[in-house]
Design a protein around this motif. Sequence first.
Motif, PDB file in Angstrom:
ATOM      1  N   ASN A  56       6.092  -9.043   2.814  1.00 42.06           N
ATOM      2  CA  ASN A  56       6.946  -7.865   2.672  1.00 42.06           C
ATOM      3  C   ASN A  56       8.367  -8.139   3.172  1.00 42.06           C
ATOM      4  O   ASN A  56       8.995  -7.291   3.827  1.00 42.06           O
ATOM      5  CB  ASN A  56       6.338  -6.663   3.399  1.00 42.06           C
ATOM      6  N   TRP A 114       0.456  -1.797  -1.877  1.00 38.50           N
ATOM      7  CA  TRP A 114       0.611  -3.174  -2.310  1.00 38.50           C
ATOM      8  C   TRP A 114       1.337  -3.984  -1.241  1.00 38.50           C
ATOM      9  O   TRP A 114       2.366  -3.558  -0.722  1.00 38.50           O
ATOM     10  CB  TRP A 114       1.396  -3.241  -3.620  1.00 38.50           C
ATOM     11  N   THR A 115       0.800  -5.154  -0.926  1.00 37.93           N
ATOM     12  CA  THR A 115       1.450  -6.106  -0.024  1.00 37.93           C
ATOM     13  C   THR A 115       2.042  -7.231  -0.861  1.00 37.93           C
ATOM     14  O   THR A 115       1.391  -7.755  -1.772  1.00 37.93           O
ATOM     15  CB  THR A 115       0.442  -6.682   0.989  1.00 37.93           C
ATOM     16  N   ARG A 116       3.268  -7.615  -0.548  1.00 39.05           N
ATOM     17  CA  ARG A 116       3.953  -8.676  -1.285  1.00 39.05           C
ATOM     18  C   ARG A 116       4.008  -9.941  -0.422  1.00 39.05           C
ATOM     19  O   ARG A 116       4.569  -9.923   0.682  1.00 39.05           O
ATOM     20  CB  ARG A 116       5.363  -8.245  -1.675  1.00 39.05           C
ATOM     21  N   GLU A 138       1.427 -10.057  -5.323  1.00 44.65           N
ATOM     22  CA  GLU A 138       1.316  -8.675  -4.851  1.00 44.65           C
ATOM     23  C   GLU A 138      -0.125  -8.233  -5.022  1.00 44.65           C
ATOM     24  O   GLU A 138      -0.679  -8.316  -6.124  1.00 44.65           O
ATOM     25  CB  GLU A 138       2.241  -7.752  -5.634  1.00 44.65           C
ATOM     26  N   THR A 179       0.860  -8.901  -9.340  1.00 46.79           N
ATOM     27  CA  THR A 179       1.869  -9.939  -9.547  1.00 46.79           C
ATOM     28  C   THR A 179       1.326 -11.254  -9.029  1.00 46.79           C
ATOM     29  O   THR A 179       0.871 -11.339  -7.884  1.00 46.79           O
ATOM     30  CB  THR A 179       3.181  -9.616  -8.794  1.00 46.79           C
ATOM     31  N   TRP A 180       1.345 -12.256  -9.896  1.00 50.89           N
ATOM     32  CA  TRP A 180       1.001 -13.620  -9.494  1.00 50.89           C
ATOM     33  C   TRP A 180       1.865 -14.522 -10.363  1.00 50.89           C
ATOM     34  O   TRP A 180       1.565 -14.753 -11.513  1.00 50.89           O
ATOM     35  CB  TRP A 180      -0.485 -13.886  -9.686  1.00 50.89           C
ATOM     36  N   GLU A 205       5.151 -13.974  -0.319  1.00 52.20           N
ATOM     37  CA  GLU A 205       5.965 -15.010  -0.945  1.00 52.20           C
ATOM     38  C   GLU A 205       5.668 -16.344  -0.271  1.00 52.20           C
ATOM     39  O   GLU A 205       5.649 -16.438   0.966  1.00 52.20           O
ATOM     40  CB  GLU A 205       7.455 -14.704  -0.833  1.00 52.20           C
ATOM     41  N   ASN A 262       5.147 -15.669  -5.898  1.00 53.23           N
ATOM     42  CA  ASN A 262       5.030 -14.278  -5.479  1.00 53.23           C
ATOM     43  C   ASN A 262       3.643 -13.755  -5.823  1.00 53.23           C
ATOM     44  O   ASN A 262       3.143 -13.974  -6.932  1.00 53.23           O
ATOM     45  CB  ASN A 262       6.076 -13.401  -6.172  1.00 53.23           C
TER      46      ASN A 262
END
Length: 269
Positions: free
Chosen positions: A230, A213-215, A88, A260-261, A217, A86
Amino acid sequence: MKNSPLAAVLLIFFTSFSIAADPQSPTKKINLLNAKDHGGLSTWLRGSETKDPKGVFQIRDGQLHVSGDGFGYIATKEQWANYRLNLEYRWGKKTDGGKYVRNSGLLLHCATKDGGAGGTWPACIECQLAQGCVGDLIIIRGKDHLDQPVPVSFTTTTSTDPSGRRHRWDPNGKMQQFPPARGQLWWNNHDWDFKELLDTNGKNDVESKKDDWTRLECISDKDTISISVNGHQVNQVSKVFPTAGRIAVQCEGFELFVRTWEIMPLSAK
């Protein structure tokens, strides 16, 4: 594939390539931004190599700040296989002064020493973070310590634009191998007419607006990579080579923040 030319190339590669340690798979969630002074991370910058005199990459209060000064990346020291990742991120203010989209990338399966392609990038598969292109996949070629090409490749199903030269992922499309197919593999709804101008969006984008923020995965499962943005699956490739390696975040002239990493077992939610 046992008797194919590609199989022979891969056998030679595995026999000769020894600078990479054996990859591991995570057994629990690992926050790559949890340690001070980069912890299990290392940096590489064009011009200064392993030194970062300008502080291009800094971890503050659990967030990674990429200043955008120069070209390079911050990477895991360990090589990883079979994981869920993940990321972000959001854009900062600094640009490269040009008219084109803010640009960065997540480098997957980095398989060679630092300072490869263009004196900077290792052989890998890049997942684009650039505006309007988030989830595109790009093959970056490189050479091993014996100066032999690393046969980075993947296979997927695609549809093409009216010219027949550009590909985007289409689960119901025609099977294509990259290479010999050329160029980047666009995400499934990448706008064919998107001009890639600074702070503009394609009509089908699922990434967040510039200041949000873009997520992202990424699921790496044996020789398959799946990408979601997203919560929307946007790309998938199989018969991936290499199937493991270091993981890195690029600096390409634009300021970037990462909050987030993390990597975790495939079974994790």
